[in-house]
Scaffold this active site. Structure first.
Site, PDB file in Angstrom:
ATOM      1  N   VAL A 170     -57.088-112.295 -63.751  1.00 17.07           N
ATOM      2  CA  VAL A 170     -56.704-113.601 -63.964  1.00 17.07           C
ATOM      3  C   VAL A 170     -57.180-114.631 -63.010  1.00 17.07           C
ATOM      4  O   VAL A 170     -56.861-114.433 -61.881  1.00 17.07           O
ATOM      5  CB  VAL A 170     -55.024-113.643 -63.931  1.00 17.07           C
ATOM      6  CG1 VAL A 170     -54.553-114.787 -64.695  1.00 17.07           C
ATOM      7  CG2 VAL A 170     -54.753-112.159 -64.445  1.00 17.07           C
ATOM      8  N   ILE A 197     -56.573-110.914 -59.160  1.00 26.72           N
ATOM      9  CA  ILE A 197     -56.403-112.425 -58.719  1.00 26.72           C
ATOM     10  C   ILE A 197     -57.900-112.827 -58.876  1.00 26.72           C
ATOM     11  O   ILE A 197     -58.340-112.321 -57.548  1.00 26.72           O
ATOM     12  CB  ILE A 197     -55.483-113.085 -57.937  1.00 26.72           C
ATOM     13  CG1 ILE A 197     -53.939-112.732 -58.492  1.00 26.72           C
ATOM     14  CG2 ILE A 197     -55.796-114.602 -57.877  1.00 26.72           C
ATOM     15  CD1 ILE A 197     -53.714-113.037 -59.678  1.00 26.72           C
ATOM     16  N   LYS A 198     -58.405-113.546 -59.713  1.00 27.89           N
ATOM     17  CA  LYS A 198     -60.035-113.969 -59.282  1.00 27.89           C
ATOM     18  C   LYS A 198     -59.988-115.527 -58.608  1.00 27.89           C
ATOM     19  O   LYS A 198     -59.331-116.339 -58.948  1.00 27.89           O
ATOM     20  CB  LYS A 198     -60.430-114.104 -60.747  1.00 27.89           C
ATOM     21  CG  LYS A 198     -61.059-112.978 -61.446  1.00 27.89           C
ATOM     22  CD  LYS A 198     -61.405-113.285 -62.726  1.00 27.89           C
ATOM     23  CE  LYS A 198     -62.971-113.295 -62.819  1.00 27.89           C
ATOM     24  NZ  LYS A 198     -63.470-113.482 -64.169  1.00 27.89           N
ATOM     25  N   TYR A 199     -60.617-115.381 -57.376  1.00 25.49           N
ATOM     26  CA  TYR A 199     -60.926-116.493 -56.714  1.00 25.49           C
ATOM     27  C   TYR A 199     -62.481-116.694 -56.572  1.00 25.49           C
ATOM     28  O   TYR A 199     -63.152-115.590 -56.448  1.00 25.49           O
ATOM     29  CB  TYR A 199     -60.532-116.241 -55.173  1.00 25.49           C
ATOM     30  CG  TYR A 199     -58.923-116.176 -54.898  1.00 25.49           C
ATOM     31  CD1 TYR A 199     -57.952-117.095 -55.243  1.00 25.49           C
ATOM     32  CD2 TYR A 199     -58.501-114.872 -54.358  1.00 25.49           C
ATOM     33  CE1 TYR A 199     -56.671-117.078 -55.222  1.00 25.49           C
ATOM     34  CE2 TYR A 199     -57.000-114.997 -54.193  1.00 25.49           C
ATOM     35  CZ  TYR A 199     -56.055-115.764 -54.568  1.00 25.49           C
ATOM     36  OH  TYR A 199     -54.962-115.748 -54.411  1.00 25.49           O
ATOM     37  N   THR A 249     -60.713-112.085 -67.555  1.00 29.49           N
ATOM     38  CA  THR A 249     -60.609-112.924 -68.242  1.00 29.49           C
ATOM     39  C   THR A 249     -61.023-114.293 -67.260  1.00 29.49           C
ATOM     40  O   THR A 249     -61.147-114.322 -66.237  1.00 29.49           O
ATOM     41  CB  THR A 249     -59.173-113.590 -68.567  1.00 29.49           C
ATOM     42  OG1 THR A 249     -58.367-113.937 -67.356  1.00 29.49           O
ATOM     43  CG2 THR A 249     -58.700-112.464 -69.324  1.00 29.49           C
TER      44      THR A 249
END
Ligand code: E4P
Length: 287
Positions: free
Chosen positions: A83, A112-114, A35
């Protein structure tokens, strides 16, 4: 049913659990979802709300995103859901990390998307040390992928994804798929702790070449995956010929994965543009 000789995990790139559910039924399997803020903005409920002239308060928008992610997570309980933290040009590593920690607690299977910037890599370094799973996004160069590898050294396989964006490189005349191949070749001499997630897939040809290369993970919009289902979930072999249609190949660089991540030239114009676009799409939802 998951095809037996499928060497990649297949994710859908989307922000709507209803779409995910229908797609999973059509494919007969689904390994996960990615996402991002732009995809949340395209969620039918968010769009309807904007059409009514209503926007979200900050916490309300986060709760809305959390709701989507929780529904999706239940559809792929053995898979992964990426996310993305909110980041703009000024967001610090600490601020990203705090958000990442909060989002990580939303579901049991989050990555977790960074963004792959200095701040994003610092946040990833902190996250991995705490045992969190991360997906480093907006990758447009081999140097950025090398930095992801170096910043997350010590992580276990499956803990770190790197997401090179194929379509956005194609958009400016470069052969995005050649970057996938280069990163996979570079990682072949590594310890395997970073998995290559082919992202920004726009066509069935992107998907098929990524399948032929056996990219660890491929995320694609539902419409591309429906097209694949119509083709009988065809899996090309290593001899598959990808026609770059005049796109300029990205040359392979010899990079040393053993050095400090800070020694890599990680800035990329498309990463900065991508951050701006994600931030603008998110902010457009806010009162
Ligand atoms: C996936 O994680 C990315 O957010 C996505 O593939 C971006 O695709 P786009 O370039 O089509 O926006």
């Amino acid at each position: 049913m998951r095809p037996l000789k499928l060497g990649s995990r297949i994710f859908v790139d989307g922000g709507d659990a209803e779409e995910t559910k229908a797609l999973k039924d059509a494919l007969g399997f689904l390994d996960g979802q990615t996402t991002n803020p732009s995809l949340v903005a395209k969620n039918p409920e968010a769009k309807a709300r904007l059409d009514r002239g209503e926007k979200f308060a900050k916490q309300e928008l986060l709760d809305f995103y959390k709701g989507i992610v929780q529904e999706v997570s239940m559809l792929v309980p053995d898979g992964s859901v990426s996310v993305e933290v909110y980041a703009d040009a000024g967001t610090t590593a600490q601020r990203m990390f705090v958000q990442g920690k909060e989002m990580y607690a939303w579901i049991p299977n989050a990555h977790i998307k960074y963004p792959t910037t200095a701040a994003g890599l610092e946040a990833a370094e902190l996250s991995v040390k705490e045992g969190m799973r991360v997906n480093m996004t907006l990758v447009f160069s081999q140097a950025q992928a090398a930095a992801v590898y170096a910043a997350t050294r010590g992580a276990h396989k499956g803990q770190v994804f790197v997401s090179p964006f194929v379509g956005r490189l194609d958009d400016r005349g470069q052969n995005g798929m050649s970057l996938i191949k280069n990163i996979m070749d570079m990682y072949a001499v590594g310890d395997g702790h970073v998995e290559v997630l082919t992202a920004s897939v726009r066509t069935i040809e992107h998907l098929q070449f990524a399948l032929a290369l056996e990219s660890d993970i491929i995320t694609a919009p539902a419409k591309v995956l429906y097209e694949w289902a119509e083709n009988g979930l065809l899996i090309p072999d290593a001899k598959y010929h990808y026609d770059p249609n005049g796109l300029v190949p990205i040359p392979y660089e010899s990079l040393d994965l053993a050095v400090d991540w800070k020694s890599f030239a990680i800035t990329h114009e498309l990463t900065d543009k991508g951050i701006d676009r994600f931030a603008a799409d998110w902010n457009a939802l806010l009162v």
